[in-house]
Design a protein around this motif. Structure first.
Motif, PDB file in Angstrom:
ATOM      1  N   HIS A  60      59.211 -14.399  47.891  1.00  0.00           N
ATOM      2  CA  HIS A  60      59.135 -13.819  47.347  1.00  0.00           C
ATOM      3  C   HIS A  60      59.011 -13.727  46.463  1.00  0.00           C
ATOM      4  CE1 HIS A  60      60.890 -10.504  51.208  1.00  0.00           C
ATOM      5  NE2 HIS A  60      59.183 -11.967  51.304  1.00  0.00           N
ATOM      6  N   ARG A  61      58.593 -14.439  44.983  1.00  0.00           N
ATOM      7  CA  ARG A  61      58.992 -14.734  44.058  1.00  0.00           C
ATOM      8  C   ARG A  61      56.899 -13.753  43.477  1.00  0.00           C
ATOM      9  NH1 ARG A  61      58.089 -18.671  41.908  1.00  0.00           N
ATOM     10  NH2 ARG A  61      57.992 -20.777  43.905  1.00  0.00           N
ATOM     11  N   ARG A  62      56.488 -14.237  41.770  1.00  0.00           N
ATOM     12  CA  ARG A  62      55.411 -13.804  41.925  1.00  0.00           C
ATOM     13  C   ARG A  62      54.141 -15.330  41.454  1.00  0.00           C
ATOM     14  NH1 ARG A  62      53.615  -8.142  40.689  1.00  0.00           N
ATOM     15  NH2 ARG A  62      55.905  -7.236  40.317  1.00  0.00           N
ATOM     16  N   GLU A  66      52.884 -15.060  33.100  1.00  0.00           N
ATOM     17  CA  GLU A  66      52.386 -14.911  31.727  1.00  0.00           C
ATOM     18  C   GLU A  66      51.333 -16.085  31.089  1.00  0.00           C
ATOM     19  OE1 GLU A  66      53.745 -13.154  29.949  1.00  0.00           O
ATOM     20  OE2 GLU A  66      55.782 -11.868  31.026  1.00  0.00           O
TER      21      GLU A  66
ATOM     22  N   ALA B  27      59.634  -9.461  44.960  1.00  0.00           N
ATOM     23  CA  ALA B  27      61.262  -8.810  44.279  1.00  0.00           C
ATOM     24  C   ALA B  27      61.029  -8.532  43.136  1.00  0.00           C
ATOM     25  CB  ALA B  27      62.127  -9.294  45.130  1.00  0.00           C
ATOM     26  N   THR B  28      60.129  -9.521  42.626  1.00  0.00           N
ATOM     27  CA  THR B  28      60.009  -9.975  41.104  1.00  0.00           C
ATOM     28  C   THR B  28      60.111  -9.444  40.793  1.00  0.00           C
ATOM     29  OG1 THR B  28      59.140 -11.944  41.472  1.00  0.00           O
ATOM     30  CG2 THR B  28      59.647 -11.430  38.932  1.00  0.00           C
ATOM     31  N   MET B  30      59.336  -7.225  36.408  1.00  0.00           N
ATOM     32  CA  MET B  30      58.914  -8.157  35.663  1.00  0.00           C
ATOM     33  C   MET B  30      59.586  -7.131  33.886  1.00  0.00           C
ATOM     34  SD  MET B  30      56.493  -9.320  37.114  1.00  0.00           S
ATOM     35  CE  MET B  30      55.519 -10.099  35.417  1.00  0.00           C
ATOM     36  N   TYR B  33      58.893  -6.306  30.765  1.00  0.00           N
ATOM     37  CA  TYR B  33      57.829  -4.792  30.731  1.00  0.00           C
ATOM     38  C   TYR B  33      58.319  -3.804  31.551  1.00  0.00           C
ATOM     39  CZ  TYR B  33      54.869  -9.169  29.801  1.00  0.00           C
ATOM     40  OH  TYR B  33      55.313 -10.162  29.002  1.00  0.00           O
ATOM     41  N   GLU B  34      59.622  -4.427  32.744  1.00  0.00           N
ATOM     42  CA  GLU B  34      59.655  -3.168  33.698  1.00  0.00           C
ATOM     43  C   GLU B  34      61.536  -3.427  33.625  1.00  0.00           C
ATOM     44  OE1 GLU B  34      57.276  -4.532  37.515  1.00  0.00           O
ATOM     45  OE2 GLU B  34      58.849  -4.129  37.832  1.00  0.00           O
TER      46      GLU B  34
END
Ligand code: SF4
Ligand code: SF4
Lengths: 368, 391
Positions: A60-62, A66, B27-28, B30, B33-34
């Protein structure tokens, strides 16, 4: 072109690399070196990026976002960071062994790429003993690990190194037995020959072409598990088990040396996946029995136009990445095994199973 | 491995779980930015409203880390009145909080008796050097501007003391105005019908009912004599007064029920407004039947009640208006209703004559209505003045 005959069947293996098509001695050599190096430095990074992203999403992370678009340059950035770091060598360490160990681990991983065929003619070398060479040279990597563990003068590193040694010995056996079974079925040790053999392999009594993964699903499973264990990938990462051994044999390493160990691991993932693709998954064949568009040669595998070559390379890389993904998937899904479970699984399950597999396949090979 | 499931099922299940999560949304957040909504009482940083600070030093003394630094000097303030005494006052020179020591316990905010310290949700004040975390009064004051308004109270919460006081005051004023209007009506009535004096007293009753500010002197004295604190005595005496007053009213109403129908009728319309606690039973039952929660049904039913009641009153008033506008002798009851309207629908009434005229002139209904309303109020006031002048 060499003809390798094996029993009743004759395989035509194209053992000439594309790079030999250039004149002279130096130019093909330089091109081959460049090819191997870019394979070694680029493809593992792609695999590493895939691992970061897939693992992140599964948790559940991205994953990296960057560095570069969608974080694709994350590993490059990591590499730059590693280069900038201070190179620490513990005072009690055996300096030269300590310094040489990552290189000893990395060079074999680099050398395996020599024989990995990505497409028709897209390889540096087609050794007649290609499979033997690949398996032999990957085993040298463990020397670098043992050296690092010993030279660090640190009990965690030492235990990590020893575990790595024990693990590599234990899993080398089923790995090689599974690979040999493929060689027996293909009738050749040449990796290109094995790809070709798969294109010509029919289910006995029918005209349906299948890859070796079909008759050797057991062998494929054994090879896959053993490969993960060989690479110390979770769930077989006891040598670096961070909850037990800090970071195993890598505990004392920093900066570029640490990066070399990491690169070895990622390169190992790629080479092992590439071997599996070649041995079991039909190499650069798109689907069993489907000739690659633009290829005229035997079984639609050789004599390709540039487009056909490009497609073949893409197909191989796609399969490699799919296997890398499965490794990552298993890494996320399973917790680390215990050291004794690991040894039991190899000696009591995988070794007997691979022996049985070898026997059965050999019998079938003789009968049909 | 469980005996019931074939070996390996668990392994496959594990893979299934992970692959399922691969396709779910990460669930991140950002972060740079957010930003997410911070909780209303986020403890980001301590802000200082230095205008409020009296340099009482409580915060600095209570701070467990002793990380609040206050410096001040005394100033003499000239007497407010001629011949008074000059006073001294503390003036804040320095107020600093060292956020490298602060542990965000909030004791300083809690302890400040003058609402000078606040929690601000601002949290992005990290520094490269630890001594830059010592923030002076200017910075703390700037953070005070980021303090959000307090969140609204929950349904049914006790009102804050100052708000409750303000409401009580407003209510009192309104009651007074109402009483005046009632008196005026009585005077008018008596002028027209030569009627009794009782209605005047009766009209006062609704006022009595709501004005809870008075105290029962007897009870108060007694409690004080018993050694109770003044605050307790006062509150008990208030309650006692309300109780007594109610009892008295009831008695009067019962007593006077026969001969004075007007007094009995008068408090009722007034109550309609004051007692907003009643509910519309019909609406309530229906909502409950629809499966709404009791709390919601009650709230809606209340609103429905108030609405209905207002509509009813307006209808009555309109009905009565054409005939009872100039207080005809026989229109006693309508006049009363109208009077109660003075406060119920303070601006709801319109001057029909003006309205008709404006409509005839081609004005829009909305404008005509508002002007007619204004005209009506003006008239009322004039009448009131006339009455007073007459009395
Ligand atoms: S939050 Fe606590 S530690 Fe911080 S300044 Fe206030 S009283 Fe001191
Ligand atoms: S407690 Fe409040 S009023 Fe007293 S010194 Fe601290 S901030 Fe000022």
């Amino acid at each position: 072109m060499t003809a390798i005959s094996s029993g009743a069947t004759t395989y035509i293996a194209q053992s000439v690399s594309l790079f030999d098509g250039f004149d002279g001695f130096v130019l093909p050599l330089v091109l081959k070196i460049a090819f191997v190096l870019q394979l070694f430095f680029v493809v593992p990074l792609v695999g590493g990026y895939l691992e970061h992203k897939a693992m992140g999403r599964m948790q559940h992370r991205r994953g990296p976002v960057e560095a570069g678009p969608f974080g694709v340059l994350q590993l490059v950035a990591d590499g730059i960071k590693f280069i900038q770091k201070e190179d620490v060598i513990p005072r009690a360490a055996d300096r030269w062994v300590f310094a040489a160990a990552p290189g000893v681990a990395m060079v074999p991983a680099l050398l395996v790429f020599l024989v990995i065929p990505l497409g028709p003619g897209v390889f540096a070398l087609d050794l007649e003993l290609g499979l033997f060479y690949a398996l032999a040279i990957t085993s040298v990597s463990v020397l670098g690990v043992l050296m690092g563990g010993w030279a660090s003068a640190n009990k965690f590193s030492l235990i990590g190194g020893l575990r790595a040694g024990a693990q590599l010995i234990a899993y080398e056996l089923p790995l090689i037995l599974a690979a040999i079974t493929v060689a027996v079925q293909a009738g050749t040790l040449s990796l290109v020959g094995i790809v070709e053999a798969q294109a010509g392999f029919m289910i006995p009594g029918t005209g349906i072409n299948v890859w070796f993964v079909f008759p050797q699903i057991v062998g494929f499973g054994i090879f896959f598990i053993s490969a993960m264990a060989e690479l110390s990938r979770p769930p077989f990462d006891m040598p670096i088990g961070d909850s037990e051994l800090v970071f195993g044999y890598m505990t004392e390493y920093t900066g570029i040396k640490y990066a070399m160990y990491m690169l070895t691991e990622y390169a190992g993932m790629i080479t092992m996946s590439a071997l599996m693709v070649v041995l079991y998954l039909g190499g650069w064949q798109l689907l069993p029995g489907v000739p690659m568009p633009g290829c005229e040669g035997a079984g639609g595998l050789f004599d390709c136009s540039p487009i056909g070559i490009a497609l073949s390379v893409l197909v191989t890389l796609g399969k490699i990445m799919a296997l890398v993904f499965v490794m990552v998937w298993a890494r996320v899904a399973y917790p680390r095994l215990r050291e004794d479970q690991l040894q039991r699984m190899s000696w009591l399950v995988l070794v007997p199973l691979s022996l049985l597999n070898l026997a059965v396949i050999t019998v079938f090979k003789v009968v049909f | 491995m469980a005996a019931t499931s074939p070996p390996g099922t668990g392994l496959l299940k594990g893979l299934g779980v992970t692959i399922k999560h691969l396709f779910q949304r990460p669930a991140t957040l950002m972060y740079p930015y957010e930003r997410n909504e911070l909780a209303p009482r986020t403890r980001g940083v301590i802000a200082l409203m230095d205008e409020n600070c009296t340099v009482c030093m409580l915060c600095s003394r209570e701070c467990p880390d002793w990380c609040i630094y206050i410096e001040s000097h005394k100033e003499t303030v000239p007497p407010a009145k001629e011949g008074g005494r000059a006073r001294t006052r503390n003036v804040l020179d320095r107020f600093a909080i060292d956020f490298s020591l602060c542990m965000y316990c909030g004791i300083c905010v809690e302890v400040c008796p003058f609402d000078a310290l606040w929690w601000s949700p601002e949290f992005e004040y990290s520094e490269y050097s630890i001594d830059s975390l010592l923030h002076e009064k200017e910075k703390l004051r700037a953070w005070a501007d980021t303090v959000p308004a307090p969140p609204p109270l929950d349904d049914g919460a006790v009102l804050p003391a100052e708000v409750a006081d303000a409401i009580e005051k407003a209510e009192k004023e309104r009651e007074l105005a109402e009483a005046k209007a009632a008196e005026e009506a009585q005077a008018k009535e008596s002028g027209a019908a030569g009627g009794a004096a009782t209605p005047a007293a009766a009209a006062k009753e609704p006022e009595v009912e709501v004005k809870a500010g008075e105290i029962d002197q007897e009870t108060f004295d007694q409690l004080i004599a018993e050694g109770k604190s003044e605050r307790i005595a006062r509150s008990k005496a208030k309650a006692a007064w309300v109780k007594k007053e109610k009892a008295r009213l009831k008695a009067e109403a019962e007593q006077g029920g026969g001969d004075a129908a007007a007094p009995a009728a008068a408090p009722k319309p007034a109550e309609v407004h004051v007692e907003a606690g009643q509910i519309d039973q019909e609406t309530y039952d229906q909502l409950i039947a629809e499966g709404k929660t009791e709390r919601m049904a009650r709230a809606k039913a209340k609103a429905a009640y108030v609405k209905k009641e207002k509509a009813r009153l307006r209808a009555e008033a309109e009905q009565a208006a054409p005939s009872g506008e100039s207080a005809a002798p026989e229109a006693e009851a309508p006049a009363k209703k109208q009077l109660s309207e003075v406060h119920v629908e303070g601006t709801g009434e319109i001057d029909q004559e003006v309205f008709d005229q404006l409509i005839a002139e081609g004005k829009s209904e909305r404008i005509a209505r508002s002007k007619a309303k204004a005209a009506w109020i003006k008239k009322r006031k004039q009448e009131q003045l006339d009455q007073e002048g007459g009395a």
